[in-house]
Design an enzyme around this catalytic site. Sequence first.
Site: not given
Length: 391
Positions: A158, A306
């Site tokens: 991320e 995720e």
Amino acid sequence: MGTAFPDGFAWGTATAAHQIEGGNTNNDWWRWEHTAGSGVAEPSGDACDSWRRWREDVALVAELGLDNYRFSLEWSRIEPEPGEWSTAALDHYRRICEALLENEIEPVVTFHHFTTPTWLADRDGWEDPEVSERFANYCEVAAAALSGFMRRACTLNEPNVVATMGWVMGMFPPGKSDPGLARRVTENLVAAHRAGVEAIRSAASGVPVGLTLSMTDYQPLTGGEERTDKIRATHEDVFLHATDGDDFVGVQTYSRMRIGPDGWAGPQPGVVVLPMGYEYWPAALEACLRRAWVETGGLIPLWVTENGIGTDDDNQRRAFVRSALKGVLGAIADGVDVRGYTYWSLLDNFEWAFGYGPKFGLARVDRSTFARVLKPSAKWLATMVEANALD
Ligand code: GCO
């Protein structure tokens, strides 16, 4: 649309070093947690004591019959000072890979999951144009140690969240709010990803490598169209468009955000709001998979690296996952090449600025004994993994 997933669809769960290991004192997050005014709810402290109890974590993943386990390396343990390498730390992560492989679980290794060594943070960290070389150097050393043991490599977790939370929102280290610097950090993260891919391929040839990106289902309200396009471009597409030649793109999605002319319009009245302040919106995953597929030209396999829900209501967790997986089946039915689903997270763990409040885990962890106990939703997920189909 059926309920069966493609043959070979891979099921996994994930954690991150700083959120579960404990005692990660040599990185920017540990210092941030002890910085007055940082807003962090509580320090990570012992976390889940996984630096010692990692065999218990491997046993849980095996008990659930999962195909892979995504975990991250703590850079500050591996390179505690610039150019100083810890063989003991590298051996530790290799032993985790070996134990996973002995249980026929594929190790998926993330090289940077939000935390940066303090020695690097103090040299301007991700603002420093040299950072991509330092990151590539670390990737090469770590990948060489894990070559033959790791089965998939994620360079940066991320990077868009690293840039935004650290240099715009100021909720992550270094706690700045400077859009110009955020742009420079974004450029450096893109360069670091590219250099990391090259370094990992050179040290561990044949291991698929990619980045994992936080994606949100941004939904424009009337008058919010332009703002939505700008958010997508600066927060997601800049990274999606930096994946040319990668072996996969990891999509990480939790919710949607409705965007009006002034930005986030907040939760829609009547929609359930979760403890972290965003909406219960499992359909966001399908929307983000479809968008990632289009933005990467339908050329690079996607993994859900995720997806999960921070909730104390385990039935809500089960409903969320089931609904999200229905969306994954929908995307696959329309030709989106989704190779697997990774539930975040294996354990209730340190949820960054929120501390230990939000409960994402398939297993709860006793904060004083560190005992792990699988939740009913975990056992439900295991039955779906076994069937490779939605129940
Ligand atoms: C992230 C991180 C995880 C979080 C998870 C839940 O995406 O922010 O990868 O560390 O714990 O997303 O918020």
